[in-house]
Design an enzyme around this catalytic site. Sequence first.
Site: not given
Length: 258
Positions: A215, A232
């Site tokens: 992301h 992430c």
Amino acid sequence: MAVLGGCTVQGPDGEQQSPVRIELPSGTPSPKSAPPDDKPSAPAAPAAPAVLWKPGDKGRDIRELQARLRQIAWLFDGPTGVYDDLTERAVRGFQGKRGLPKTGRTDRVTWERLLKMTREPGRWDLYLMGGQPADAPDARCLTGRVLCVSKESRTLRWMVDGRTELTVPVRFGSEYTPTREGVFSVYWKSRHHVSTLYDSPMPYAMFFSGGQAVHYSSDFAARGYAGASHGCVNVADEPAIREIFARVRTGDKVVVHW
């Protein structure tokens, strides 16, 4: 007295006169034998130090210059590898502080002074904000539609049938929240996602392993590799992640490798 002779003159009655005599002061030098001027000549001006880099230059050397200026708080952005206005201003300030000509160009004297005050920058000092080259893709990335993520070069390739279509720098989790390695698949996409665990935005999230996703990260865009994610795969280039998000489908492969 010196006497010059050899010429005779005729009088008005045709009577020859004595030779003409021209008297000169003895010891008078001729123009060729005049003594040289005793005034000392002005010393030659010292040559200006060679300019190594100047505004507009690009490359790895500029990254090192910028990384060293960051170490002593003369530069806060980058390194970008481009000798831009901010770099010129930082060099000029550094020169003025040390009594050097404030040219904004990095000459040899300025560079040697900077070297004495700083340490050799490491790889991720040079590429703190990205820009590093990607390494070769893992063999598992060469077939199908793949988000191919390299921890070695800190890059993500979007690949289709072995062809790289987009490449972006990425950031991973810290040693306490490591990004998992292996082969996964995108199981959920969320354009405007917000983390319920950390209450932080995760735009263009493509989840591949539990709560871990690829992301966009505004923190990565602002701090570079000085920070880390919670596991992430962070992307700092918003236009690029927007395009990747539009291309990736649920079920596409994700490979995270060294």
